[in-house]
Motif scaffolding. Structure first.
Motif, PDB file in Angstrom:
ATOM      1  N   PRO A  43       0.917  -1.124   0.153  1.00 23.94           N
ATOM      2  CA  PRO A  43      -0.061  -0.181   0.063  1.00 23.94           C
ATOM      3  C   PRO A  43       0.896   1.383  -0.051  1.00 23.94           C
ATOM      4  O   PRO A  43       0.349   2.145  -0.824  1.00 23.94           O
ATOM      5  N   ILE A  44       1.860   1.336   0.744  1.00 23.93           N
ATOM      6  CA  ILE A  44       2.896   2.367   0.583  1.00 23.93           C
ATOM      7  C   ILE A  44       3.244   2.693  -0.596  1.00 23.93           C
ATOM      8  O   ILE A  44       3.155   3.660  -1.090  1.00 23.93           O
ATOM      9  N   CYS A  45       3.707   1.745  -1.135  1.00 21.14           N
ATOM     10  CA  CYS A  45       4.294   1.775  -2.918  1.00 21.14           C
ATOM     11  C   CYS A  45       3.211   2.222  -3.690  1.00 21.14           C
ATOM     12  O   CYS A  45       3.357   3.051  -4.601  1.00 21.14           O
ATOM     13  N   ARG A  46       1.962   1.508  -3.710  1.00 22.82           N
ATOM     14  CA  ARG A  46       1.085   1.784  -4.435  1.00 22.82           C
ATOM     15  C   ARG A  46       0.334   3.216  -4.310  1.00 22.82           C
ATOM     16  O   ARG A  46       0.177   3.803  -5.432  1.00 22.82           O
ATOM     17  N   GLN A  47       0.204   3.513  -3.183  1.00 19.95           N
ATOM     18  CA  GLN A  47      -0.304   5.094  -3.124  1.00 19.95           C
ATOM     19  C   GLN A  47       0.639   6.289  -3.615  1.00 19.95           C
ATOM     20  O   GLN A  47       0.183   7.028  -4.391  1.00 19.95           O
ATOM     21  N   LEU A  48       2.182   5.986  -3.329  1.00 18.09           N
ATOM     22  CA  LEU A  48       2.980   6.801  -4.006  1.00 18.09           C
ATOM     23  C   LEU A  48       3.067   6.713  -5.568  1.00 18.09           C
ATOM     24  O   LEU A  48       3.040   7.785  -6.179  1.00 18.09           O
ATOM     25  N   ARG A  49       2.945   5.578  -6.107  1.00 17.54           N
ATOM     26  CA  ARG A  49       2.726   5.354  -7.554  1.00 17.54           C
ATOM     27  C   ARG A  49       1.465   6.079  -8.226  1.00 17.54           C
ATOM     28  O   ARG A  49       1.621   6.579  -9.049  1.00 17.54           O
ATOM     29  N   GLU A  56       7.177   1.953 -10.838  1.00 14.29           N
ATOM     30  CA  GLU A  56       7.718   0.343 -10.746  1.00 14.29           C
ATOM     31  C   GLU A  56       7.998  -0.128 -11.900  1.00 14.29           C
ATOM     32  O   GLU A  56       7.046  -0.114 -12.915  1.00 14.29           O
ATOM     33  N   PHE A  57       9.017  -0.870 -12.191  1.00  9.19           N
ATOM     34  CA  PHE A  57       9.015  -1.661 -13.277  1.00  9.19           C
ATOM     35  C   PHE A  57      10.085  -2.774 -13.202  1.00  9.19           C
ATOM     36  O   PHE A  57      11.207  -2.556 -12.642  1.00  9.19           O
ATOM     37  N   ASP A  58       9.687  -4.033 -13.262  1.00 12.99           N
ATOM     38  CA  ASP A  58      10.513  -5.201 -13.257  1.00 12.99           C
ATOM     39  C   ASP A  58      11.170  -5.411 -11.586  1.00 12.99           C
ATOM     40  O   ASP A  58      12.468  -5.620 -11.895  1.00 12.99           O
ATOM     41  N   GLY A  59      10.299  -5.036 -10.890  1.00 10.28           N
ATOM     42  CA  GLY A  59      11.009  -5.125  -9.492  1.00 10.28           C
ATOM     43  C   GLY A  59      11.589  -4.064  -9.015  1.00 10.28           C
ATOM     44  O   GLY A  59      12.357  -4.190  -7.742  1.00 10.28           O
TER      45      GLY A  59
END
Length: 180
Positions: A43-49, A56-59
């Protein structure tokens, strides 16, 4: 105006310096600073994205902006291995170097990416290395053969990928080899 959690603010602060990291490196980074669950990373990364602050790309996650340097995830692996439990302060002076200061130990880890033997001429000279205390220099090489071009007076660790891509860590001038 968005209100970010302390974890999101810290991740953005680190990404502003490093420009990228593996998504798998976010948990060890945030665990050093916060008591965080592995389930909170997505969720932290998804909200920032979703807000346009990272991609995000390929890990790999990266800050939105200029391209990132591909050596950074390996440099972070080395820093996390050398300072396993410390809160870290990151700094960059060039596109081929990443510095991390361990807040508890005061150890400064300098990781320099050396893509070819000519880059070795830019290393600090003998006097500058001798005056620094609590500094560990790591040279991240593309190939083990590059180690032959490191000046004999330069005390450092050398890291290079083996045929499987795993980093091998070696003391310059001999010593034991370690895998990270």
């Amino acid at each position: 105006m968005r209100f970010w959690s302390p974890q999101q603010k810290y991740l953005l602060k680190v990404l502003n310096v490093t420009s990228c990291m593996r998504k798998s490196q976010v948990l060890p980074l945030l665990r050093r600073q916060f008591d965080i669950s592995p389930n909170a990373i997505a969720p932290i990364c998804r909200q920032l994205r979703d807000a346009g602050y990272l991609r995000e790309f390929d890990g790999i996650i990266s800050a939105v902006g200029p391209h990132y340097e591909p050596f950074i995830p390996q440099a972070l692996d080395l820093i996390f291995a050398i300072l396993p439990r410390e809160t870290l302060l990151f700094h960059r002076e060039s596109h081929t170097a990443l510095y991390a200061l361990g807040e508890q130990s005061g150890l400064l880890v300098r990781v320099f990416y050396i893509s070819q033997k000519q880059d070795l001429f830019a290393l600090p000279d003998k006097e500058e290395v001798a005056t620094q205390k609590s500094v560990l220099t790591v040279l991240l090489l593309d190939d083990a053969a590059q180690a032959a071009y490191i000046p004999p007076h330069f005390s450092c660790l050398v890291a290079y990928p083996d045929h499987t891509g795993k980093l091998t860590l070696q003391q310059h001038g001999g010593g034991k080899q370690h895998e990270t």
